[in-house]
Design an enzyme around this catalytic site. Structure first.
Site, PDB file in Angstrom:
ATOM      1  N   GLU A  27       6.351 -48.342  -9.257  1.00 36.91           N
ATOM      2  CA  GLU A  27       7.496 -49.223  -9.011  1.00 36.91           C
ATOM      3  C   GLU A  27       8.291 -48.577  -7.903  1.00 36.91           C
ATOM      4  O   GLU A  27       8.853 -47.490  -8.069  1.00 36.91           O
ATOM      5  CB  GLU A  27       8.340 -49.408 -10.269  1.00 36.91           C
ATOM      6  CG  GLU A  27       9.335 -50.545 -10.116  1.00 36.91           C
ATOM      7  CD  GLU A  27      10.764 -50.106 -10.269  1.00 36.91           C
ATOM      8  OE1 GLU A  27      11.511 -50.235  -9.278  1.00 36.91           O
ATOM      9  OE2 GLU A  27      11.138 -49.636 -11.353  1.00 36.91           O
ATOM     10  N   GLY A  55       9.998 -44.616  -7.592  1.00 36.61           N
ATOM     11  CA  GLY A  55      10.735 -43.958  -6.522  1.00 36.61           C
ATOM     12  C   GLY A  55      10.541 -44.688  -5.208  1.00 36.61           C
ATOM     13  O   GLY A  55      10.269 -45.893  -5.182  1.00 36.61           O
ATOM     14  N   SER A  56      10.657 -43.957  -4.127  1.00 33.76           N
ATOM     15  CA  SER A  56      10.584 -44.560  -2.801  1.00 33.76           C
ATOM     16  C   SER A  56       9.168 -45.007  -2.479  1.00 33.76           C
ATOM     17  O   SER A  56       8.188 -44.468  -2.997  1.00 33.76           O
ATOM     18  CB  SER A  56      11.054 -43.566  -1.742  1.00 33.76           C
ATOM     19  OG  SER A  56      10.090 -42.542  -1.551  1.00 33.76           O
ATOM     20  N   THR A  57       9.075 -45.970  -1.572  1.00 31.54           N
ATOM     21  CA  THR A  57       7.763 -46.469  -1.167  1.00 31.54           C
ATOM     22  C   THR A  57       6.960 -45.396  -0.452  1.00 31.54           C
ATOM     23  O   THR A  57       5.751 -45.255  -0.688  1.00 31.54           O
ATOM     24  CB  THR A  57       7.936 -47.700  -0.266  1.00 31.54           C
ATOM     25  OG1 THR A  57       8.527 -48.755  -1.040  1.00 31.54           O
ATOM     26  CG2 THR A  57       6.607 -48.179   0.290  1.00 31.54           C
ATOM     27  N   CYS A  70      16.851 -50.024  -7.359  1.00 32.02           N
ATOM     28  CA  CYS A  70      15.726 -50.603  -6.611  1.00 32.02           C
ATOM     29  C   CYS A  70      15.787 -52.126  -6.587  1.00 32.02           C
ATOM     30  O   CYS A  70      15.281 -52.753  -5.651  1.00 32.02           O
ATOM     31  CB  CYS A  70      14.405 -50.139  -7.204  1.00 32.02           C
ATOM     32  SG  CYS A  70      14.230 -50.537  -8.958  1.00 32.02           S
ATOM     33  N   GLY A 110       5.687 -43.081  -3.037  1.00 32.32           N
ATOM     34  CA  GLY A 110       4.713 -43.789  -3.878  1.00 32.32           C
ATOM     35  C   GLY A 110       3.372 -43.942  -3.195  1.00 32.32           C
ATOM     36  O   GLY A 110       2.311 -43.823  -3.835  1.00 32.32           O
TER      37      GLY A 110
END
Length: 489
Positions: free
Chosen positions: A256, A234-236, A290, A239
């Site tokens: 990831e 997912g999103s940084t 992504c 994460g």
């Protein structure tokens, strides 16, 4: 095999081998992303459901670990065959629930089949080894074991594949798993996956699928004491939060995350080849990938030619109803994402970008935009767009191209086009990224090749031998075969 019909199944979650309503008072409406029609409504899971799912996985895993590898592999092969049999159905659900085009949905299902088949091989790769010792009469044995239970959180953009990418290797290596599917795509992101593995014969309780509201459940899914590995895609920002929580509890993470992927076009590149590649890497699934191309970095010597030909190619890309087979750009996942894309365009134009091609917004569909004369400090170049907006940055030569490509916090995927393969490889080696492709585009995945990023794009790798590392642990057992002499006793 479940006695619940598919029509009812999409209203329930899968916990401990049973299809049931969640225990929360909250519900989630699942919609067709093009028409906004409600497909189904699911009662969500609460903290007790998550606990029950983890407990079921823990109990079932102890027996599953002892199952012979050929039996585990047979289950994986059966699951792969079931996906292949149901490909048309899964594609249909991906089109409706996630807004995937027919092309993207077919690619996604094919990739999922490949990952399950690759996972079947892992059952025979739980290898140990015997190593010598400095101590006389000692033998060192290294055993590879399952971690126990995996908690997996997967996103909405490639819901079926990105769930399979975790579920298949986790189960194949002897683990139990609890999957949290995104509430926007719970059917393809979890419920179909559960149905397939149930029909393939997975032991009751080994695999559960939950759908919940983060506001209600909070961090319980990650903090729960049973899972030893947390997989997150997912999103940084999210994460980093998962990694922080997991770190406090000494859990291993596989992450990831986001990308700001650079597509470099050097002065000796074949422009026609680069354009064809660029359109695919930018517009597949509306750019909601992504590893989609975020920045085109083009040498000024060929910049005008590339912009003109890329614009011509873009005008041929059909946007609209994803159920129509020739549609490439379908609906965005939600209005919030549409607003984000529009905001990035507006801000970049105010910063000096040129509007080379202006798309329109119709319902949930954004037609392609092209921004030219972009600099790397503009909003659209700094941010992962996740939409059909092409950002083109002119540069003076190879050295500047490399510098611009690396001047970001992300390092997931990339591409380099050059008339010289060796020159392309040389440039690719200098880009700080987990994956990069010479004379191709940024959207690539192969089931046997390590997949993952550097910097803020994540930790660890999925696919291939890397999956063994992520979902297993090693144990050292030494054997003293003759009496050992100690310095005191």
């Amino acid at each position: 095999m479940s006695t619940v019909s598919p029509a009812t199944l999409w209203n329930k979650i899968f916990i401990g081998g049973e299809w049931k309503e969640g225990s929360s008072q909250r519900t989630a409406a699942v919609t067709n992303k093009f028409s906004d029609e409600v497909i189904t409504e699911i009662r969500l899971a609460n903290k007790q459901d998550i606990h029950d799912a983890y407990e079921g996985a823990r109990k079932a895993q102890a027996e599953w670990e002892q199952v012979p590898p050929h039996e585990k592999a047979a289950l994986m092969e059966k699951a792969a065959a079931l996906i292949a049999e149901r490909q048309e159905e899964i594609v249909k659900w991906l089109v409706e629930e996630s807004g995937s085009s027919q092309l993207k949905a077919s690619i996604e299902v094919g990739a999922a089949i490949g990952d399950v088949k690759e996972a079947a091989k892992y059952c025979f790769r739980m290898n140990g080894e015997i190593l010598p010792s400095f101590i006389p009469g000692k033998e060192n044995r290294i055993y590879r074991n399952p971690v126990g239970v995996v908690g997996a959180i997967t996103p909405w953009n490639w819901p079926f594949y990105l769930s399979i990418r975790v579920v298949a290797p986790a189960i194949a290596t002897g683990n139990g798993i609890v999957l949290k599917a995104d509430s926007q795509t719970p059917i393809t992101g979890g419920l179909i996956v559960a149905q397939i593995f149930e029909e393939a014969g997975i032991p009751k309780g080994l695999f559960s699928v939950v759908v919940y509201d983060l506001e209600e459940v909070g961090d319980d899914f990650v903090e729960h004491p049973i899972p030893r590995v947390i997989s997150f895609t997912g999103s940084t920002a999210a994460g980093k939060r998962v990694a922080e929580i997991a770190g406090r509890h000494l859990k291993k993470v596989a992450l990831e995350l986001g990308g700001n992927n650079a597509f470099i076009i050097l002065d000796d590149a074949n422009v026609d080849q680069a354009v064809a590649s660029a359109a695919f890497g930018k517009y597949l699934h509306q750019g909601q990938i992504c590893i989609a191309t975020n920045r085109f970095i083009v040498d000024r010597k060929i910049y005008p030619e590339f912009v003109e030909k890329f614009k011509e190619a873009t005008l041929k890309v059909k946007a609209g109803n994803p159920a129509e087979p020739d549609t490439i750009i379908g609906p965005m996942i939600n209005q919030k994402q549409i607003e984000k894309v529009q905001s990035l365009i507006t801000q970049s134009l105010s910063e000096g970008a040129k509007l080379e091609l202006e798309g329109k917004v119709a319902g949930n569909v954004i037609e392609p935009y092209i921004l030219t004369d972009v600099t790397n400090d503009m909003a659209a170049a700094r941010t992962e767009i996740f939409g059909p907006v092409a950002v083109i940055i002119p540069v003076d030569g190879e050295e500047e191209a490399i510098r611009i490509a690396n001047d970001c916090d992300f390092g997931l995927s990339g591409a380099v086009h050059s008339g010289s393969i060796e020159r392309g490889i040389k440039v690719a080696q200098q880009i700080v990224t987990g994956m990069i492709h010479v004379n191709d585009q940024t959207v690539n995945v192969e089931s046997h090749i390590p997949f993952g990023g550097e910097k803020s794009s994540g930790l660890g790798r999925y696919c291939g031998e890397s999956a063994l590392e992520e979902f297993t642990t090693v144990k050292w057992i030494s054997v003293q075969q003759e009496p050992r002499q100690y310095p005191f006793s």
